[in-house]
Design a protein around this motif. Structure first.
Motif, PDB file in Angstrom:
ATOM      1  N   PRO A  20       0.825  -1.218   0.000  1.00  0.00           N
ATOM      2  CA  PRO A  20       0.000   0.000   0.000  1.00  0.00           C
ATOM      3  C   PRO A  20       0.858   1.265   0.000  1.00  0.00           C
ATOM      4  CG  PRO A  20      -0.446  -1.433   1.917  1.00  0.00           C
ATOM      5  CD  PRO A  20       0.865  -1.844   1.329  1.00  0.00           C
ATOM      6  N   ILE A  21       0.395   2.265  -0.698  1.00  0.00           N
ATOM      7  CA  ILE A  21       1.066   3.575  -0.772  1.00  0.00           C
ATOM      8  C   ILE A  21       0.000   4.669  -0.700  1.00  0.00           C
ATOM      9  CG2 ILE A  21       2.470   5.121  -2.195  1.00  0.00           C
ATOM     10  CD1 ILE A  21       3.660   2.783  -3.580  1.00  0.00           C
ATOM     11  N   ARG A  22       0.336   5.770  -0.038  1.00  0.00           N
ATOM     12  CA  ARG A  22      -0.530   6.950  -0.111  1.00  0.00           C
ATOM     13  C   ARG A  22       0.302   8.113  -0.615  1.00  0.00           C
ATOM     14  NH1 ARG A  22      -3.812   7.681   5.060  1.00  0.00           N
ATOM     15  NH2 ARG A  22      -1.773   8.172   5.926  1.00  0.00           N
ATOM     16  N   PRO A  50       6.295  -2.790 -12.008  1.00  0.00           N
ATOM     17  CA  PRO A  50       6.115  -4.093 -12.661  1.00  0.00           C
ATOM     18  C   PRO A  50       4.804  -4.789 -12.328  1.00  0.00           C
ATOM     19  CG  PRO A  50       7.986  -4.130 -11.115  1.00  0.00           C
ATOM     20  CD  PRO A  50       7.366  -2.792 -11.008  1.00  0.00           C
ATOM     21  N   ALA A  51       4.070  -4.314 -11.345  1.00  0.00           N
ATOM     22  CA  ALA A  51       2.824  -4.975 -10.961  1.00  0.00           C
ATOM     23  C   ALA A  51       1.674  -3.988 -11.101  1.00  0.00           C
ATOM     24  CB  ALA A  51       2.933  -5.473  -9.522  1.00  0.00           C
ATOM     25  N   PRO A  52       0.460  -4.473 -11.320  1.00  0.00           N
ATOM     26  CA  PRO A  52      -0.664  -3.556 -11.487  1.00  0.00           C
ATOM     27  C   PRO A  52      -0.980  -2.813 -10.189  1.00  0.00           C
ATOM     28  CG  PRO A  52      -1.446  -5.820 -11.368  1.00  0.00           C
ATOM     29  CD  PRO A  52       0.049  -5.883 -11.406  1.00  0.00           C
ATOM     30  N   ARG A  53      -1.411  -1.585 -10.341  1.00  0.00           N
ATOM     31  CA  ARG A  53      -1.726  -0.760  -9.174  1.00  0.00           C
ATOM     32  C   ARG A  53      -3.141  -0.207  -9.308  1.00  0.00           C
ATOM     33  NH1 ARG A  53       2.565   3.825  -7.769  1.00  0.00           N
ATOM     34  NH2 ARG A  53       3.724   1.941  -7.267  1.00  0.00           N
ATOM     35  N   LEU A  54      -3.910  -0.340  -8.231  1.00  0.00           N
ATOM     36  CA  LEU A  54      -5.252   0.226  -8.198  1.00  0.00           C
ATOM     37  C   LEU A  54      -5.242   1.378  -7.200  1.00  0.00           C
ATOM     38  CD1 LEU A  54      -7.874  -0.403  -9.688  1.00  0.00           C
ATOM     39  CD2 LEU A  54      -8.636  -1.655  -7.670  1.00  0.00           C
ATOM     40  N   VAL A  55      -5.725   2.536  -7.669  1.00  0.00           N
ATOM     41  CA  VAL A  55      -5.621   3.765  -6.885  1.00  0.00           C
ATOM     42  C   VAL A  55      -7.024   4.254  -6.551  1.00  0.00           C
ATOM     43  CG1 VAL A  55      -4.626   6.086  -6.847  1.00  0.00           C
ATOM     44  CG2 VAL A  55      -3.606   4.329  -8.312  1.00  0.00           C
ATOM     45  N   TYR A  56      -7.184   4.767  -5.357  1.00  0.00           N
ATOM     46  CA  TYR A  56      -8.431   5.444  -4.997  1.00  0.00           C
ATOM     47  C   TYR A  56      -8.104   6.901  -4.695  1.00  0.00           C
ATOM     48  CZ  TYR A  56     -12.410   6.971  -2.196  1.00  0.00           C
ATOM     49  OH  TYR A  56     -13.479   7.666  -1.700  1.00  0.00           O
ATOM     50  N   ALA A 115      -4.011  10.232  -2.950  1.00  0.00           N
ATOM     51  CA  ALA A 115      -4.267   9.004  -3.716  1.00  0.00           C
ATOM     52  C   ALA A 115      -3.758   7.805  -2.920  1.00  0.00           C
ATOM     53  CB  ALA A 115      -3.571   9.077  -5.070  1.00  0.00           C
ATOM     54  N   VAL A 116      -4.658   6.908  -2.572  1.00  0.00           N
ATOM     55  CA  VAL A 116      -4.285   5.703  -1.831  1.00  0.00           C
ATOM     56  C   VAL A 116      -4.270   4.543  -2.811  1.00  0.00           C
ATOM     57  CG1 VAL A 116      -4.888   4.224   0.108  1.00  0.00           C
ATOM     58  CG2 VAL A 116      -5.518   6.641   0.132  1.00  0.00           C
ATOM     59  N   SER A 117      -3.233   3.733  -2.749  1.00  0.00           N
ATOM     60  CA  SER A 117      -3.172   2.670  -3.747  1.00  0.00           C
ATOM     61  C   SER A 117      -2.645   1.365  -3.179  1.00  0.00           C
ATOM     62  CB  SER A 117      -2.283   3.094  -4.918  1.00  0.00           C
ATOM     63  OG  SER A 117      -0.939   3.114  -4.504  1.00  0.00           O
ATOM     64  N   ILE A 118      -2.975   0.315  -3.900  1.00  0.00           N
ATOM     65  CA  ILE A 118      -2.486  -1.030  -3.625  1.00  0.00           C
ATOM     66  C   ILE A 118      -1.778  -1.512  -4.875  1.00  0.00           C
ATOM     67  CG2 ILE A 118      -3.277  -3.428  -3.401  1.00  0.00           C
ATOM     68  CD1 ILE A 118      -3.359  -1.960  -0.815  1.00  0.00           C
ATOM     69  N   THR A 119      -0.569  -1.992  -4.742  1.00  0.00           N
ATOM     70  CA  THR A 119       0.122  -2.629  -5.861  1.00  0.00           C
ATOM     71  C   THR A 119       0.089  -4.130  -5.615  1.00  0.00           C
ATOM     72  OG1 THR A 119       1.557  -0.700  -6.021  1.00  0.00           O
ATOM     73  CG2 THR A 119       2.245  -2.679  -7.207  1.00  0.00           C
ATOM     74  N   ASP A 120      -0.439  -4.878  -6.586  1.00  0.00           N
ATOM     75  CA  ASP A 120      -0.610  -6.328  -6.411  1.00  0.00           C
ATOM     76  C   ASP A 120       0.666  -7.057  -6.852  1.00  0.00           C
ATOM     77  OD1 ASP A 120      -1.388  -8.911  -6.174  1.00  0.00           O
ATOM     78  OD2 ASP A 120      -3.054  -8.814  -7.585  1.00  0.00           O
ATOM     79  N   LEU A 121       1.564  -7.220  -5.916  1.00  0.00           N
ATOM     80  CA  LEU A 121       2.877  -7.796  -6.245  1.00  0.00           C
ATOM     81  C   LEU A 121       2.770  -9.248  -6.706  1.00  0.00           C
ATOM     82  CD1 LEU A 121       4.837  -6.397  -3.182  1.00  0.00           C
ATOM     83  CD2 LEU A 121       4.574  -5.380  -5.434  1.00  0.00           C
ATOM     84  N   ASN A 122       1.678  -9.878  -6.342  1.00  0.00           N
ATOM     85  CA  ASN A 122       1.483 -11.289  -6.702  1.00  0.00           C
ATOM     86  C   ASN A 122       1.003 -11.485  -8.128  1.00  0.00           C
ATOM     87  OD1 ASN A 122       2.193 -12.680  -4.486  1.00  0.00           O
ATOM     88  ND2 ASN A 122       0.147 -12.716  -3.581  1.00  0.00           N
TER      89      ASN A 122
END
Lengths: 457, 457, 457
Positions: B72-74, B89-95, B174-181
């Motif tokens: 997670p990143i903000r 390298p991994a997809p990121r979903l941001v809110y 912007a709060v985000s999750i990068t799906d490392l998996n």
């Protein structure tokens, strides 16, 4: 027998286009290793005794099961017993070895399309209670109930709660494989089961397998919160959370009224399933398919044996589960000639008889050359060469496979790799005479991978 | 409220056919373990201060994030600040929690379909320079620029460079999750970001997280080679590679001219996306969807709360990213009844208010029973049972999910597993009276998994 | 050159819709780590000498190959030599660097649709033998044989046995990558090959790589069982299992009669492949595609170089294999400008000439800045920035990629990320003047990612 090959060609081809193209449904996790020095058929390592039956667990940490990434279980339900509602994070494929029963699967969001047909057993006290609460006229409604019986292969998708009731007169024996490697499982590769009722008594020993696996998950919630969630008195919640010591399978009463629509026909699936965007796709999906019917063999070798396959084409949910099953039968002293499994592991469970099994690894080492008997289980790792010679009384077995569209490559017989090769390749590979190569290529005639015993001549 | 269930049925069914059949988009790598003893809502562990804002990082090595395989990143961009071009390298979903801005994503091979609308701010000096070089008549052309604003869920595909400019008057959060998996990441499961400009100042401490992650990747190339590649003087290359100490977010000037086509309407996607073989599919793909609009709730419970879902059906790129988001809202003291997430983990970020959260693992152990507050984040592992009771002022949250087609299985309410079961299964499971089973099954009436607070009676 | 971009746009777009949406075909297993400190082009670490040729193995444990999850092999077959039938659990992509030969692939269940065209060389002795056994009138029938030649990219699916015969007058050199990470491989990430004939002599040293890999798998079976399986005398079985010391590649005789249908045209695939449920899909699938033809370049930069791509659209089986190949060529001192690979690793094999290669990791560290020469191999990890400057005589190379639909993102040139950005983003990112940003963006004019050498001016 002459149409054997055509059938096979068609069947394999249908499978093939997806088989090799299978889309990443398997994960090589930390625990998975396939450096097996020695394979042995194994028996359950542990039994959980419950009020209404027994749960038998193979040791999931055994090298062969680690390699295949699966956890085998055998459940035995006594007549009138109920396997309590539970779910698991990985898909499970079940083979009903004996008996019959009723299966309920709670698909979230699907409609309660079944009405129980009456309430005869509950006339007196209960109906009175209900009238007091003004509910008497309401018939019970719930999701579809499915009849399962000996020979059925049953697909239990990950994450959906299910229960099973033995309404027959003999024990219901269900052997299953849970595919811990399946992508639906984003947790680690450990057998987990979440019970919504019952659960193991805690004995303070946390190290033992299963001790922290077969527990009541509602137990952890606050009583007040639960009572509010269901809008019921706290006493009911206490019953839900209570460890009554009955275990995972309990004696059940008053269940006689529950009946699936027995007119429901199991039809073989025709054509390709497609998501149609309506709830039918999911809520009414067929979950089981009989694999024991002799007349529906996919491979039949006169004098040798037969093979019934339940794959994703016959039972479309297997496309999602990426598992399948094969029921094999070899007649007395017939031979399942050497072959390898192309796109999955095989987990073999012997249902009747005996056979001598040979398995050879990639370095040509024989890692198994044992007699296997009814009730034992062993893994045939992907691409390892395996063969099986039936004993006097023949053998029957069920192979679970970790793919929805299983393929095999036989070394001998009508569909073998040698048939596919020019003679000169064979002569040069083995430095043998052309006539010998021809023997190798053609002596099995039109027989497939099952070979009848040689006449001693 | 009466149409709640129908909506749910339809919605879940639509999702379901792919949900369980999801094709191996997750990998259980070495680091991923879900043996969590205790869950706690957590705050960012580290801040990177830049000229134009702050990057806040949660500790990706925390057990809960390791379990979910996410980082997670903000990001907080001050007005008139620019988040420098970078990719991951991994997809990121941001809110987008607050503010508004402009987003540029450089899809390789796509056409520069946007013309900047004018150059008013640059009239004097620059235009003169350009005239000297004979370029004055050329308008700047570039790829599409997208307007993002509070409430948007933004999909950033792996490997494509993007920048973001805050052209509003308040902070852009912007709060985000990068799906490392995610399978798109063939590297290891570590948060990596490749900056094309700027970068962290090196402070000689290599052990700290992020120290080797947020760096300028052009820095490593030979100056001469770069100059040749771009056909520009070496001085420009030095500026590109230079560490100017401004960090990852910088103050920007003269950006007033850049404007996306504000007439662009965000339409909900209708029908199934199909690759049509033309560049539209990819180059014009919609990357964001608002999740805050109250009128577009997917689940609405009067007096209890509502849930908006952005899944792969509403935002088709999420099919590729295999991620989705849910924006939830509970009114004062309402209850999100116990449930489990079927096909993914959930990563919950609290955007407003407070609630008491209970999470129970597969062994029935309560691993979390805490008050969560605005700005904190926690993971709901797949299949773990969770519930949430809103505080006095209610709660709002955003759940990131590691699947494109999220499903849940509620324990209570209109779509619950108990509704799906026959009464006799409930009576026998808990040894309760039929009337109690009926209470359990029906007392929530037509309420879904959100329950209004009980009237104290 | 003006149509370069259009071509690229179309090409990349076609790829893109599936590229990012690729469905989990890669697994990050235990061994895979991409923490590379230093990359070096490497040579084979080990040679296996056989009667008819040499098998050269790169060290699969080298950090760069571990990162990419691949094992490189170079096979050299002398004229009239036969690579013995074998199969492997992971898909293998082969580039024919030199020579020509015949390839046989034994698809299980497919029909023997090829008749050898005659038996001239075998007239005397053999035919006599056959007549004795009443078989003389039967022509040999086998599966399709494929002609492969210099420049071909050949796809060998996992689990199917194949052999290769050099019927040309010069050495047949085949360089290949086996993608151990591919989901088809449910075993561990180790190079394994299962030989059906021949095999390495055992020298008692088990620690050495390959020592337990290139073995005859039939060796492990019981002789009697094998004899029964094939219905042949035990002597033949002994020949099959025998270690004759000839190794993996043997001299072959009497092979002159085997010929594929040389009229077969290699057509480029048109349209999307679909499983049609008939055996054509699988049994007649095209397995090879020439990548050397200059006139079929996908990218051509006048004065700079060209790139031919064989992806899943040109060779549909690559969709299943999830691999692809690119053949690149740079003219004297031309530059392959900095870029990164979006959805896979690249494994580069230099086929001619020399170049200076620079690779930079995510932290901006240069991990490679070396001169690479003909015959060496190195990995360009996914998302790492790479560039290449050809030597005096130019360079040619073959890049294997671990995706069926490769994408790249160039930093400079016509399709670069800077072209996609507004000028103001560039000026603000690097604090440079607008005119400098314009230089950066446009100075390469219409050149793509291959740049002709700068004229010294």
């Amino acid at each position: 027998m002459a149409t054997n090959k055509l059938l096979l060609v068609l069947c394999l081809s249908l499978l093939a286009s997806e088989a090799i193209g299978r889309q990443g449904q398997t994960q090589l996790g930390q625990a998975q290793q396939c450096r097996i020095q020695r394979l042995t058929a194994s028996q359950p390592a542990r039994q959980i005794e419950s009020e209404g039956g027994v749960t038998e667990l193979w040791d999931e940490n055994e090298a062969q099961f680690q390699c295949a990434g699966v956890a085998p279980i055998r459940n035995i339900l006594r007549p009138n017993s109920l396997s309590l509602p539970n779910f698991h994070p990985a898909p499970r494929l079940v083979y009903i070895e004996r008996g019959q029963g009723l299966l309920g699967v709670s698909f979230p969001g699907c409609a309660e399309t079944f009405q129980s047909s009456g309430r005869k057993g509950r006339h007196q006290q209960q109906e009175q209670e209900e009238q007091e609460q003004g509910r008497s006229s309401r018939r019970d409604q719930h999701q579809k109930i499915r009849r399962i019986r000996k020979g059925d292969v049953v697909a239990l998708p990950p994450g959906v709660a299910h229960w099973c009731f033995n309404d027959g007169s003999e024990e219901l024996v269900a052997v299953s494989i849970t595919d811990l490697n399946h992508q639906a499982n984003q947790l680690d590769q450990k057998l987990r089961a979440y019970y919504l009722a019952g659960g193991l008594p805690r004995e303070g020993r946390h190290s033992q397998q299963g001790q922290d696996t077969f527990q009541n998950v509602l137990r952890g919630f606050d009583e007040e919160l639960m009572a509010e969630a269901f809008n019921v008195p706290v006493e009911i919640v206490r019953r839900m959370k209570g460890e009554d010591g009955r275990g995972l399978i309990v004696n059940a009463q008053g269940m006689s009224m529950i009946r699936p629509d027995e007119r429901e026909e199991e039809r073989e699936y025709e054509g390709e399933p497609r998501s149609n965007g309506l709830e039918e796709t999911w809520c009414t999906m067929r979950l089981h398919q009989n694999i024991d019917e002799r007349t529906k063999a996919d491979v039949y070798s006169k004098g040798a044996g037969q093979l019934n396959i339940v794959n994703q084409h016959k039972l479309p949910i297997l496309r999602f589960m990426d598992m399948s099953a094969e029921k094999g039968k070899l007649f007395s002293e017939a031979l399942y000639t050497p072959h390898w499994l192309i796109n999955s592991h095989g987990i073999v469970y012997v249902t009747r008889g005996e056979a001598q099994v040979q398995i050879v690894d990639h370095s040509g080492q024989s890692i198994m050359n044992d007699r296997v008997k009814q009730g034992s289980m062993f893994v045939v790792p992907q691409y390892y060469a395996a063969s099986m010679k039936a004993g006097r009384d023949g053998i029957e077995w069920l192979t679970f496979r970790t793919t929805g569209s299983p393929m095999r490559s036989p070394v001998a017989g009508y569909t073998s790799i040698f048939r596919a090769m020019p003679l000169q390749i064979i002569t040069n590979s083995y430095q043998i005479a052309p006539s010998q190569a021809q023997d190798l290529k053609f002596n099995r005639g039109r027989e497939g991978f099952f070979a009848a015993p040689r006449r001693s001549s």
